[in-house]
Design a protein around this motif. Structure first.
Motif, PDB file in Angstrom:
ATOM      1  N   LYS A 169      50.497  15.065  34.625  1.00 65.37           N
ATOM      2  CA  LYS A 169      49.944  15.220  35.936  1.00 65.37           C
ATOM      3  C   LYS A 169      50.852  15.531  36.987  1.00 65.37           C
ATOM      4  N   LEU A 170      50.457  16.364  37.923  1.00 59.85           N
ATOM      5  CA  LEU A 170      51.228  17.107  38.892  1.00 59.85           C
ATOM      6  C   LEU A 170      51.371  16.093  39.978  1.00 59.85           C
ATOM      7  N   VAL A 171      52.567  15.926  40.614  1.00 60.53           N
ATOM      8  CA  VAL A 171      52.496  14.901  41.709  1.00 60.53           C
ATOM      9  C   VAL A 171      53.133  15.798  42.835  1.00 60.53           C
ATOM     10  N   LYS A 172      52.976  14.929  43.988  1.00 60.83           N
ATOM     11  CA  LYS A 172      53.954  15.414  45.252  1.00 60.83           C
ATOM     12  C   LYS A 172      53.312  16.832  45.664  1.00 60.83           C
ATOM     13  N   ASN A 173      54.367  17.952  45.715  1.00 59.64           N
ATOM     14  CA  ASN A 173      53.963  19.092  46.208  1.00 59.64           C
ATOM     15  C   ASN A 173      54.121  19.883  45.084  1.00 59.64           C
ATOM     16  N   GLN A 174      53.826  19.282  43.705  1.00 54.94           N
ATOM     17  CA  GLN A 174      54.087  20.414  42.454  1.00 54.94           C
ATOM     18  C   GLN A 174      52.823  21.108  42.598  1.00 54.94           C
ATOM     19  N   LYS A 175      51.484  20.918  42.937  1.00 56.77           N
ATOM     20  CA  LYS A 175      50.512  21.643  42.779  1.00 56.77           C
ATOM     21  C   LYS A 175      50.518  22.872  43.640  1.00 56.77           C
ATOM     22  N   GLU A 176      51.171  22.680  44.764  1.00 59.82           N
ATOM     23  CA  GLU A 176      51.174  24.340  45.653  1.00 59.82           C
ATOM     24  C   GLU A 176      52.536  24.924  44.632  1.00 59.82           C
ATOM     25  N   VAL A 177      53.648  24.338  44.258  1.00 56.49           N
ATOM     26  CA  VAL A 177      54.578  25.024  43.522  1.00 56.49           C
ATOM     27  C   VAL A 177      54.182  25.676  42.140  1.00 56.49           C
ATOM     28  N   ALA A 178      52.878  24.805  41.611  1.00 59.52           N
ATOM     29  CA  ALA A 178      52.645  25.387  40.270  1.00 59.52           C
ATOM     30  C   ALA A 178      51.897  26.968  40.476  1.00 59.52           C
ATOM     31  N   ASN A 179      51.548  27.339  41.622  1.00 57.99           N
ATOM     32  CA  ASN A 179      50.949  28.563  41.667  1.00 57.99           C
ATOM     33  C   ASN A 179      51.889  29.692  42.153  1.00 57.99           C
ATOM     34  N   SER A 180      53.326  29.132  42.365  1.00 58.76           N
ATOM     35  CA  SER A 180      54.194  30.165  42.978  1.00 58.76           C
ATOM     36  C   SER A 180      54.539  31.155  41.919  1.00 58.76           C
ATOM     37  N   LYS A 181      54.805  32.468  42.194  1.00 57.28           N
ATOM     38  CA  LYS A 181      55.139  33.613  41.366  1.00 57.28           C
ATOM     39  C   LYS A 181      56.165  33.427  40.088  1.00 57.28           C
ATOM     40  N   GLU A 182      57.148  32.496  40.857  1.00 60.43           N
ATOM     41  CA  GLU A 182      58.359  31.759  39.872  1.00 60.43           C
ATOM     42  C   GLU A 182      57.871  30.986  38.757  1.00 60.43           C
ATOM     43  N   VAL A 183      57.011  30.109  39.046  1.00 59.05           N
ATOM     44  CA  VAL A 183      56.318  29.245  38.060  1.00 59.05           C
ATOM     45  C   VAL A 183      55.514  30.071  36.884  1.00 59.05           C
ATOM     46  N   VAL A 184      54.399  30.825  37.583  1.00 59.02           N
ATOM     47  CA  VAL A 184      53.777  31.577  36.768  1.00 59.02           C
ATOM     48  C   VAL A 184      54.643  32.550  35.676  1.00 59.02           C
ATOM     49  N   LYS A 185      55.722  32.971  36.393  1.00 56.91           N
ATOM     50  CA  LYS A 185      56.649  34.045  35.232  1.00 56.91           C
ATOM     51  C   LYS A 185      57.071  32.953  34.437  1.00 56.91           C
ATOM     52  N   LEU A 186      57.668  31.916  34.449  1.00 56.37           N
ATOM     53  CA  LEU A 186      58.143  30.881  33.650  1.00 56.37           C
ATOM     54  C   LEU A 186      57.157  30.557  32.775  1.00 56.37           C
ATOM     55  N   ARG A 187      55.949  30.368  33.178  1.00 56.19           N
ATOM     56  CA  ARG A 187      54.755  30.001  32.307  1.00 56.19           C
ATOM     57  C   ARG A 187      54.209  30.912  31.338  1.00 56.19           C
ATOM     58  N   SER A 188      54.333  32.050  31.836  1.00 54.55           N
ATOM     59  CA  SER A 188      53.915  33.302  30.921  1.00 54.55           C
ATOM     60  C   SER A 188      54.621  33.533  29.843  1.00 54.55           C
ATOM     61  N   GLU A 189      55.920  32.875  29.704  1.00 51.54           N
ATOM     62  CA  GLU A 189      56.860  33.191  28.470  1.00 51.54           C
ATOM     63  C   GLU A 189      56.719  31.961  27.725  1.00 51.54           C
ATOM     64  N   MET A 190      55.831  30.961  27.997  1.00 50.62           N
ATOM     65  CA  MET A 190      55.611  29.823  27.228  1.00 50.62           C
ATOM     66  C   MET A 190      54.509  30.020  25.943  1.00 50.62           C
ATOM     67  N   GLN A 191      54.657  29.215  24.996  1.00 51.49           N
ATOM     68  CA  GLN A 191      53.959  29.484  23.631  1.00 51.49           C
ATOM     69  C   GLN A 191      52.719  29.109  23.800  1.00 51.49           C
TER      70      GLN A 191
END
Length: 338
Positions: A169-191
């Motif tokens: 579960k995402l907590v605090k400000n993690q929901k906003e960070v989850a949609n950032s381009k940096e996190v999206v790039k990290l996620r695109s490389e995950m299995q």
């Protein structure tokens, strides 16, 4: 799950003693229950908190590698001490077992580039708040120094990416960070994102959310978006918006790369792509004709008579002399006296 980078401020000796014994004022009163999760191969690790001899050897290992860096001793030696902390909520803890905790920790270490230096990851069992301390040497194995630019932000982003991957579960400000381009790039490389992409035909081709919505509309598939929860419902399933953005990025990146067929066709002709296509005789004639025209224009331009230089400086000099004479006459210098 949260990840943060601790500010440096202690040497390796003090930091290692804290990991095994706790704060100086609490030692003897509380057992930290330190347990090693994983570590690099180039340090000697104690068998337990009572193994003081090996602990001192481990301190020496960290310090010796730090000394190899050219900046050691110029600044505070504690500048080579790195520490990141992974914290898990009570809900996260229900989903964890020792093996999965170790896997997440090692995945984070690799994402952060800590696997290229000395490191030690431990947990403490003196509190209900499960957390992992990752101690590492900022003097890397190759002699460079760990890149600390925006370290706190990057640490937070890695924690969010891992939380999404493992369903925490995402907590605090993690929901906003989850949609950032940096996190999206990290996620695109995950299995798990690669597997998600293969799970649905539409997800294998959609380039963005609007494209996906249009394809659902064309196929008469129900589509809805929850702005508050940041989720997307279509084809009878609910997806995290951040996960879909990672899928879209993966699709766009793969479409810009040459296909396997293209690579196979050019395998035996590696220089063909870089070379210019062959010209026909007609094209060569046109190029030669154009080249002659350009050269002719250049020759005509070079034969033009050069304009005479303006004698601006000479005219200014004459004007100054005339003005000087006028002033002399005004003062009476030019009049003859009897």
């Amino acid at each position: 799950m949260l990840a943060k980078a601790n500010a440096t401020g202690k040497g390796f000796g003090g930091k290692i003693d804290y990991l095994y014994d706790g704060k100086l004022e609490d030692r003897g009163a509380v057992e930290k229950g330190t347990k090693v999760i994983t570590h690099s191969d180039n340090i000697r690790v104690p068998n337990g908190a009572d193994d003081k001899l090996t602990r001192n050897l481990m301190k020496a290992d960290f310090i010796e590698q730090a000394k190899q860096h050219k900046d050691y001793g110029k600044d505070k030696n504690s500048a080579f001490v790195g520490e990141h902390i992974l914290s898990f909520t009570a809900d996260d803890r229900k989903k964890l077992d020792p093996e999965r905790l170790r896997g997440i920790t090692e995945e984070y270490i690799k994402m952060a580039g800590i696997d290229k230096t000395q490191y030690l990851a431990v947990t403490h069992h003196d509190t209900e708040n499960l957390h992992v301390h990752i101690l590492f040497n900022r003097a890397m194995n190759d002699g460079t120094k760990y890149k600390s630019w925006k370290e706190q932000n990057k640490t937070l982003e890695r924690g969010v990416a891992l939380a999404l991957e493992h369903g925490f579960k995402l907590v605090k400000n993690q929901k906003e960070v989850a949609n950032s381009k940096e996190v999206v790039k990290l996620r695109s490389e995950m299995q798990d994102i690669k597997d998600l992409r293969k799970s649905n035909e539409l997800l294998g081709t959609a380039r963005n959310l609007l494209h996906l919505e249009k394809m659902c509309e064309a196929k008469k598939i129900p589509f809805s978006k929850d702005e508050l929860q940041k989720t997307i419902d279509f084809d009878g399933k609910t997806y995290q918006e951040a996960d879909l953005k990672a899928v879209f990025l993966l699709n766009r990146n793969e479409n810009t790369q040459p296909t396997e067929k293209q690579l196979t066709e050019t395998k035996d002709k590696p220089f063909e792509i870089l070379s210019k296509p062959k010209q026909t005789q007609e094209e060569k004639g046109e190029d030669l004709k154009l080249k002659k025209q350009v050269n002719s224009q250049d020759d005509n331009f070079s034969k033009r008579p050069k304009p005479k230089k303006r004698q601006a400086g000479h005219k200014i000099k004459i004007a100054k002399v005339e003005r000087k004479k006028e002033k002399q006459w005004e003062r009476g210098i030019g009049f003859e006296t009897e």
